[in-house]
Design a protein around this motif. Structure first.
Motif, PDB file in Angstrom:
ATOM      1  N   ASP A  99      -3.982  13.326   0.266  1.00 34.69           N
ATOM      2  CA  ASP A  99      -4.501  11.924  -0.681  1.00 34.69           C
ATOM      3  C   ASP A  99      -6.034  11.354  -0.827  1.00 34.69           C
ATOM      4  O   ASP A  99      -6.758  10.843  -1.476  1.00 34.69           O
ATOM      5  CB  ASP A  99      -3.957  10.742  -0.781  1.00 34.69           C
ATOM      6  CG  ASP A  99      -2.264  11.102  -0.653  1.00 34.69           C
ATOM      7  OD1 ASP A  99      -1.896  11.433  -2.934  1.00 34.69           O
ATOM      8  OD2 ASP A  99      -1.226  11.142  -0.258  1.00 34.69           O
TER       9      ASP A  99
ATOM     10  N   GLU B  68      -3.393   2.571  -4.809  1.00 39.08           N
ATOM     11  CA  GLU B  68      -4.220   3.853  -4.345  1.00 39.08           C
ATOM     12  C   GLU B  68      -5.257   4.192  -4.879  1.00 39.08           C
ATOM     13  O   GLU B  68      -6.252   4.361  -3.923  1.00 39.08           O
ATOM     14  CB  GLU B  68      -2.639   4.894  -5.015  1.00 39.08           C
ATOM     15  CG  GLU B  68      -2.777   6.420  -4.202  1.00 39.08           C
ATOM     16  CD  GLU B  68      -2.244   7.980  -5.277  1.00 39.08           C
ATOM     17  OE1 GLU B  68      -2.515   8.482  -5.071  1.00 39.08           O
ATOM     18  OE2 GLU B  68      -1.436   6.908  -5.479  1.00 39.08           O
TER      19      GLU B  68
ATOM     20  N   MET C   6      -2.139   7.242   3.084  1.00 40.01           N
ATOM     21  CA  MET C   6      -2.650   6.932   1.752  1.00 40.01           C
ATOM     22  C   MET C   6      -1.804   5.326   1.331  1.00 40.01           C
ATOM     23  O   MET C   6      -2.195   4.244   0.663  1.00 40.01           O
ATOM     24  CB  MET C   6      -2.901   7.736   0.614  1.00 40.01           C
ATOM     25  CG  MET C   6      -2.930   6.808  -1.253  1.00 40.01           C
ATOM     26  SD  MET C   6      -4.492   6.759  -1.022  1.00 40.01           S
ATOM     27  CE  MET C   6      -5.611   8.080  -1.179  1.00 40.01           C
ATOM     28  N   HIS C   7      -0.096   5.411   1.612  1.00 39.73           N
ATOM     29  CA  HIS C   7       0.724   4.173   1.040  1.00 39.73           C
ATOM     30  C   HIS C   7       0.554   3.091   2.379  1.00 39.73           C
ATOM     31  O   HIS C   7       1.735   2.461   2.261  1.00 39.73           O
ATOM     32  CB  HIS C   7       2.008   4.961   1.023  1.00 39.73           C
ATOM     33  CG  HIS C   7       1.291   6.480  -0.609  1.00 39.73           C
ATOM     34  ND1 HIS C   7       1.621   5.275  -2.153  1.00 39.73           N
ATOM     35  CD2 HIS C   7       1.963   7.777  -0.318  1.00 39.73           C
ATOM     36  CE1 HIS C   7       1.701   7.025  -2.533  1.00 39.73           C
ATOM     37  NE2 HIS C   7       1.914   7.506  -1.612  1.00 39.73           N
TER      38      HIS C   7
ATOM     39  N   SER D 133       0.907  -1.568  -0.659  1.00 36.76           N
ATOM     40  CA  SER D 133       1.080  -2.056  -1.273  1.00 36.76           C
ATOM     41  C   SER D 133       1.744  -3.320  -1.942  1.00 36.76           C
ATOM     42  O   SER D 133       2.817  -3.226  -0.956  1.00 36.76           O
ATOM     43  CB  SER D 133       1.671  -0.743  -2.694  1.00 36.76           C
ATOM     44  OG  SER D 133       2.789  -1.496  -3.360  1.00 36.76           O
TER      45      SER D 133
END
Length: 361
Positions: A191, A268, A220-221, A41
């Motif tokens: 996720d 996400e 996911m992150h 992110s």
């Protein structure tokens, strides 16, 4: 006896050797490791850059800000959370805390190989239950349990098969295991699975006193390089892990970056949407060029190379490498004719299919 000899069980461990691209200056497409193709992110990157100004400081030994960020994101109790240097460290710590020589630890046939490594490092005996067509067989696990069974490891969804079992099957497993057995739910890929019958295990943790849920920031992150994992479980388990983990086991940049990543719902959702689009596309295209693809709910697929005396898995791997593409052989799982292939970016997925068609078409 040689005083420098390790325990016999340590000699059974085969060190993991990830695929490594040759250092020849070429740009490689790496689909061998299950990282996030979109990267981390932007909020996480900002936090990481800010953390760089503070790396002369020790991290928070109690991991309080990160634990509370996880608790807010997942609506769980921060006091029942422990953070580790990746979920793999937590698997090892649990094995060390609850099993040892003379104890048995259950795992499933093609479950994550980190389980076997942790079991053997702790000096315990691994008991492996068969699966059915790449899917965990709950009854087989229950049948293999005994009075000596201290832990049962379950990867759900599972790596490298990409398959999962529904929440009611996990409940059935817990009910069928001895009460003295700790059920460890490795939900690293949770996720990516939003099917109505799936649960990461939060509910069973909250209604049991012998279940530990394990999650990670690596998938996911997109923080695989920082090594951040966490567990949610009963106080006795969390306290045991805290007693033996390194005091500063999760670095300051890792803690701050992971906490920031949890606040970026937009990233996400973009990651989930990317996988939801390209996982079925990749599965269809791999089938089209001649591979058998097992259904996956993760960010990768398990694909079986067709039986052909003139063609083997290694030949396919070598051909892809010549095209600058890396995939994962899963021979250590007893799947010598299979490959695990991560869902990449659009151009990476298409380049893979073109390269496969050259050798299989």
């Amino acid at each position: 006896m040689d005083l420098l000899s390790p325990r016999p069980s340590v000699g059974q461990i085969k060190p993991y050797r990830p695929v490594r691209p040759p250092r020849d200056g070429r740009r490689w497409i790496d689909l061998s490791l299950t990282h996030n193709p979109l990267g981390p992110s932007p909020l996480a990157l900002d936090a990481y850059c800010e953390a760089a100004t503070r790396i002369h400081c020790y991290p928070d030994w109690d991991q309080e800000p990160l634990r509370h960020a996880i608790a807010r994101r997942h609506a769980i109790d921060a006091d029942h959370i422990v953070c580790t240097a990746g979920s793999e460290e937590l698997i090892h710590l649990v094995a060390q805390a609850f099993a040892g020589p003379g104890d048995e630890v259950l795992c499933h046939e093609r479950g994550y190989r980190g389980f076997l490594k942790a079991i053997r490092a702790a000096g315990a005996t691994a008991v492996v239950a068969a699966e059915r067509d790449m899917v965990v067989d709950v009854e087989a696990l229950i049948d293999r349990a005994s009075e000596r069974t201290r832990i049962c490891f379950l990867a759900n969804p599972n790596n490298p098969t990409g398959t999962y079992i529904p929440a009611d099957a996990v409940q059935r497993l817990r009910a069928g295991l001895p009460s003295h057995t700790l059920l460890v739910l490795d939900s690293a890929y949770a996720d990516y699975c939003r099917l109505p019958d799936y649960s990461d295990g939060t509910e069973i943790v909250e209604n049991s006193d012998n279940v530990l849920l394990i999650r990670t920031f690596s998938k996911m992150h997109g923080l695989a390089g920082l090594r951040v994992g966490w567990g949610y479980g009963p106080a006795t388990v969390v306290e045991a892990v805290n007693a033996i983990r390194g005091t500063f086991n999760v670095s300051l940049p890792a803690q701050l970056t992971a906490a920031a990543a949890l606040s970026d719902a937009e990233h996400e959702e973009a990651t989930f949407a990317h996988n939801a689009q390209w996982l079925p596309w990749l599965s269809r295209e791999l089938e089209r060029v001649g591979l058998r693809v097992y259904p996956s709910v993760c960010n990768f697929v398990l694909a079986r190379v067709p039986t052909d005396p003139s063609l083997g898995t290694q030949a396919v791997v070598d051909h892809l490498a010549r095209r600058g593409i890396l995939v994962k052989s899963v021979t250590e799982y007893g799947l010598s004719d299979c490959l695990r292939i991560t869902v990449g970016r659009e151009e990476e997925n298409k380049a893979l299919v073109v390269a496969l068609a050259e050798i299989l078409g």
